[in-house]
Design an enzyme around this catalytic site. Structure first.
Site, PDB file in Angstrom:
ATOM      1  N   CYS A 115       0.817  -1.230   0.000  1.00 12.87           N
ATOM      2  CA  CYS A 115       0.000   0.000   0.000  1.00 12.87           C
ATOM      3  C   CYS A 115       0.845   1.273   0.000  1.00 12.87           C
ATOM      4  O   CYS A 115       0.351   2.345  -0.352  1.00 12.87           O
ATOM      5  CB  CYS A 115      -0.961   0.000   1.178  1.00 12.87           C
ATOM      6  SG  CYS A 115      -2.119  -1.368   1.111  1.00 12.87           S
ATOM      7  N   HIS A 245      -3.431   7.384   1.514  1.00 11.78           N
ATOM      8  CA  HIS A 245      -3.797   6.030   1.097  1.00 11.78           C
ATOM      9  C   HIS A 245      -5.217   5.752   1.589  1.00 11.78           C
ATOM     10  O   HIS A 245      -5.580   6.118   2.703  1.00 11.78           O
ATOM     11  CB  HIS A 245      -2.817   5.025   1.700  1.00 11.78           C
ATOM     12  CG  HIS A 245      -3.241   3.604   1.511  1.00 11.78           C
ATOM     13  ND1 HIS A 245      -3.642   3.113   0.286  1.00 11.78           N
ATOM     14  CD2 HIS A 245      -3.339   2.558   2.379  1.00 11.78           C
ATOM     15  CE1 HIS A 245      -3.964   1.843   0.417  1.00 11.78           C
ATOM     16  NE2 HIS A 245      -3.801   1.481   1.682  1.00 11.78           N
ATOM     17  N   ASN A 275      -9.910  -0.343  -0.748  1.00 13.10           N
ATOM     18  CA  ASN A 275      -8.455  -0.266  -0.658  1.00 13.10           C
ATOM     19  C   ASN A 275      -7.852  -0.895  -1.915  1.00 13.10           C
ATOM     20  O   ASN A 275      -7.892  -2.107  -2.089  1.00 13.10           O
ATOM     21  CB  ASN A 275      -8.001  -1.008   0.605  1.00 13.10           C
ATOM     22  CG  ASN A 275      -6.507  -0.941   0.819  1.00 13.10           C
ATOM     23  OD1 ASN A 275      -5.752  -0.540  -0.073  1.00 13.10           O
ATOM     24  ND2 ASN A 275      -6.059  -1.333   1.993  1.00 13.10           N
TER      25      ASN A 275
HETATM   26  O1  UT7 Z   1      -3.887  -0.869   3.383  1.00 16.99           O
HETATM   27  C1  UT7 Z   1      -3.139  -1.627   4.290  1.00 16.99           C
HETATM   28  C2  UT7 Z   1      -3.461  -1.238   5.612  1.00 16.99           C
HETATM   29  N1  UT7 Z   1      -4.679  -1.850   6.075  1.00 16.99           N
HETATM   30  C3  UT7 Z   1      -5.414  -1.158   6.900  1.00 16.99           C
HETATM   31  O2  UT7 Z   1      -5.128  -0.024   7.141  1.00 16.99           O
HETATM   32  C4  UT7 Z   1      -6.581  -1.846   7.576  1.00 16.99           C
HETATM   33  C5  UT7 Z   1      -6.517  -1.536   9.040  1.00 16.99           C
HETATM   34  N2  UT7 Z   1      -7.585  -2.109   9.801  1.00 16.99           N
HETATM   35  C6  UT7 Z   1      -8.896  -1.768   9.668  1.00 16.99           C
HETATM   36  O3  UT7 Z   1      -9.221  -0.990   8.793  1.00 16.99           O
HETATM   37  C7  UT7 Z   1      -9.889  -2.292  10.653  1.00 16.99           C
HETATM   38  O4  UT7 Z   1      -9.217  -2.920  11.716  1.00 16.99           O
HETATM   39  C8  UT7 Z   1     -10.922  -3.276  10.025  1.00 16.99           C
HETATM   40  C9  UT7 Z   1     -11.875  -2.525   9.102  1.00 16.99           C
HETATM   41  C10 UT7 Z   1     -10.180  -4.357   9.260  1.00 16.99           C
HETATM   42  C11 UT7 Z   1     -11.754  -3.950  11.113  1.00 16.99           C
HETATM   43  O5  UT7 Z   1     -12.375  -2.969  11.939  1.00 16.99           O
HETATM   44  P1  UT7 Z   1     -12.352  -3.145  13.542  1.00 16.99           P
HETATM   45  O6  UT7 Z   1     -13.141  -2.046  14.080  1.00 16.99           O
HETATM   46  O7  UT7 Z   1     -10.909  -3.248  13.928  1.00 16.99           O
HETATM   47  O8  UT7 Z   1     -13.147  -4.502  13.738  1.00 16.99           O
HETATM   48  P2  UT7 Z   1     -12.670  -5.853  14.418  1.00 16.99           P
HETATM   49  O9  UT7 Z   1     -11.629  -6.521  13.597  1.00 16.99           O
HETATM   50  O10 UT7 Z   1     -12.363  -5.584  15.849  1.00 16.99           O
HETATM   51  O11 UT7 Z   1     -13.992  -6.714  14.349  1.00 16.99           O
HETATM   52  C12 UT7 Z   1     -15.124  -6.373  15.140  1.00 16.99           C
HETATM   53  C13 UT7 Z   1     -16.184  -7.450  14.970  1.00 16.99           C
HETATM   54  C14 UT7 Z   1     -15.680  -8.848  15.255  1.00 16.99           C
HETATM   55  O12 UT7 Z   1     -16.732  -9.541  15.923  1.00 16.99           O
HETATM   56  P3  UT7 Z   1     -16.650  -9.767  17.522  1.00 16.99           P
HETATM   57  O13 UT7 Z   1     -15.373 -10.523  17.747  1.00 16.99           O
HETATM   58  O14 UT7 Z   1     -16.627  -8.388  18.104  1.00 16.99           O
HETATM   59  O15 UT7 Z   1     -17.887 -10.526  17.803  1.00 16.99           O
HETATM   60  C15 UT7 Z   1     -15.521  -9.428  13.870  1.00 16.99           C
HETATM   61  O16 UT7 Z   1     -15.690 -10.835  13.852  1.00 16.99           O
HETATM   62  O17 UT7 Z   1     -16.678  -7.442  13.625  1.00 16.99           O
HETATM   63  C16 UT7 Z   1     -16.635  -8.772  13.115  1.00 16.99           C
HETATM   64  N3  UT7 Z   1     -16.371  -8.704  11.681  1.00 16.99           N
HETATM   65  C17 UT7 Z   1     -17.333  -8.572  10.753  1.00 16.99           C
HETATM   66  N4  UT7 Z   1     -18.658  -8.494  10.839  1.00 16.99           N
HETATM   67  C18 UT7 Z   1     -19.356  -8.341   9.706  1.00 16.99           C
HETATM   68  C19 UT7 Z   1     -15.171  -8.719  11.069  1.00 16.99           C
HETATM   69  N5  UT7 Z   1     -15.326  -8.594   9.736  1.00 16.99           N
HETATM   70  C20 UT7 Z   1     -16.658  -8.503   9.516  1.00 16.99           C
HETATM   71  C21 UT7 Z   1     -17.441  -8.341   8.360  1.00 16.99           C
HETATM   72  N6  UT7 Z   1     -18.777  -8.276   8.501  1.00 16.99           N
HETATM   73  N7  UT7 Z   1     -16.893  -8.248   7.124  1.00 16.99           N
END
Ligand code: UT7
Length: 318
Positions: A115, A245, A275
């Site tokens: 990225c 980005h 992304n």
């Molecule tokens: O370009 C390279 C760099 N990449 C990035 O910058 C990405 C950086 N990270 C992020 O953007 C965020 O961490 C994400 C968008 C990937 C995730 O957001 P988050 O607020 O950190 O969510 P999380 O991973 O803590 O997940 C929260 C909940 C989980 O459920 P529980 O454990 O709280 O019950 C996940 O299982 O959301 C659940 N979850 C989903 N639910 C519905 C994870 N993915 C999904 C999904 N749909 N697609």
């Protein structure tokens, strides 16, 4: 002090025709439009069709850039393509673009910094120009991230899209101060100790510890924008546009807050493009340019972080 600057003299971009909405994804994996929009700001993404390659996207974007600047391909001194998703391990996407456009047999190579790839590529090109080894370099970010998606992993497969963006950098005389047009400073970093938090697995599919990447992205971007301001002896109110980005609208908002910049001065395309890795900044740049937002002489800050971890920033006077 007289210096040679690298001025962005043309931009172009290309998105494949196929659009995939969050609702489309919800039919395929256990997710929802609400979750994806709230957590990432993404509403839709473009994806390559059957047989469409990263090189095809790169060629379209490059042609658009050359056309926008009425630039003859014969005058291109070099081509650098930032990509993590080349069609083949070798040859590079860059040499295929060179042949397709009919550019002369000067240097052409790919850069892989995921990225952060476009920031790395633009920096590299500007150093070739500053060293008088090239006068006009075509710099492209092109990705088919859909090829790396694990459709059994809802935490990553909803976040990425495909596309390409291109710029032509041209040598111009400068006085070595902040009023020069062109790239004013480049800032590149990588820390391989964090390689495993965002990587491809044995099946070449993305796996990511999203929360960790999020945390490092916010922290490193906050630190690097400070470094850019200090190095150039400017304050954030002198920056006209932040073109970050496009991974997550919450990461972008955190960086804008750190800079005390209103979101009106931030170019955001993540909702429509998702992304697109190395393509995200040149896509956002071209969209802002074509919308008439960017005026010659304005100061633009580019910044990105991705797998590696690799990150970087550039300050450019448009
Ligand atoms: O370009 C390279 C760099 N990449 C990035 O910058 C990405 C950086 N990270 C992020 O953007 C965020 O961490 C994400 C968008 C990937 C995730 O957001 P988050 O607020 O950190 O969510 P999380 O991973 O803590 O997940 C929260 C909940 C989980 O459920 P529980 O454990 O709280 O019950 C996940 O299982 O959301 C659940 N979850 C989903 N639910 C519905 C994870 N993915 C999904 C999904 N749909 N697609």
């Amino acid at each position: 002090m007289k210096v040679i600057r690298s001025v962005i003299c043309a931009t172009g971009s290309y998105l494949p025709q196929k659009i995939v909405t969050n609702d489309d994804l919800a039919l395929r994996v256990d997710t929802s439009d609400e979750w994806i929009t709230q957590r990432s700001g993404i509403r839709k993404r473009h994806m390559v069709g059957e047989g469409e390659t990263t090189t095809d996207l790169a060629i379209h974007a490059a042609r658009a850039a050359l056309a926008s600047g009425a630039i003859d391909p014969a005058t291109i001194d070099g081509i650098i393509v930032a990509t993590t998703t080349p069609d083949q391990v070798f040859p590079s996407v860059a040499v295929k673009v060179q042949a397709a456009l009919g550019c002369p047999p000067k240097m052409a190579f790919d850069i892989q910094a995921v990225c952060a790839g476009f920031v790395y590529a633009l920096s590299t090109a500007s150093h070739f120009i500053a060293a008088s080894q090239a006068k006009r370099i075509l710099v492209i970010g092109a990705e088919s991230m859909s090829s790396l998606l694990d459709w059994n992993d809802r935490t990553t497969c909803v976040l990425f899209g495909d596309g390409a963006g291109a710029v032509v950098l041209e040598a111009a005389d400068g006085n070595g101060d902040i009023n020069d047009r062109g790239i004013l400073s480049t800032h590149l970093y990588a820390d391989g100790n964090f390689a495993s938090i965002l990587q491809t697995n044995a099946h070449d599919k993305i796996e990511m510890q999203g929360k960790d990447v999020f945390k490092y992205a916010v922290n490193h971007m906050a630190a690097i924008v400070d470094e850019v301001l200090q190095k150039n002896n400017i304050t954030s109110d002198q920056i006209d546009w932040l073109i970050p980005h496009q991974a997550n609208s919450r990461i972008i908002q955190a960086t804008a807050e750190k800079l005390n910049m209103s979101m009106e001065r931030v170019v955001m395309t993540v909702a429509d493009h998702a992304n697109t890795s190395a393509a995200s900044i040149p896509l956002a740049l071209d969209h802002a340019a074509r919308a008439g937002k960017l005026k010659p002489g304005q100061l633009i800050l580019f910044e990105a972080l991705g797998a590696g971890l690799s990150w970087g920033a550039l300050l450019v006077r448009y």
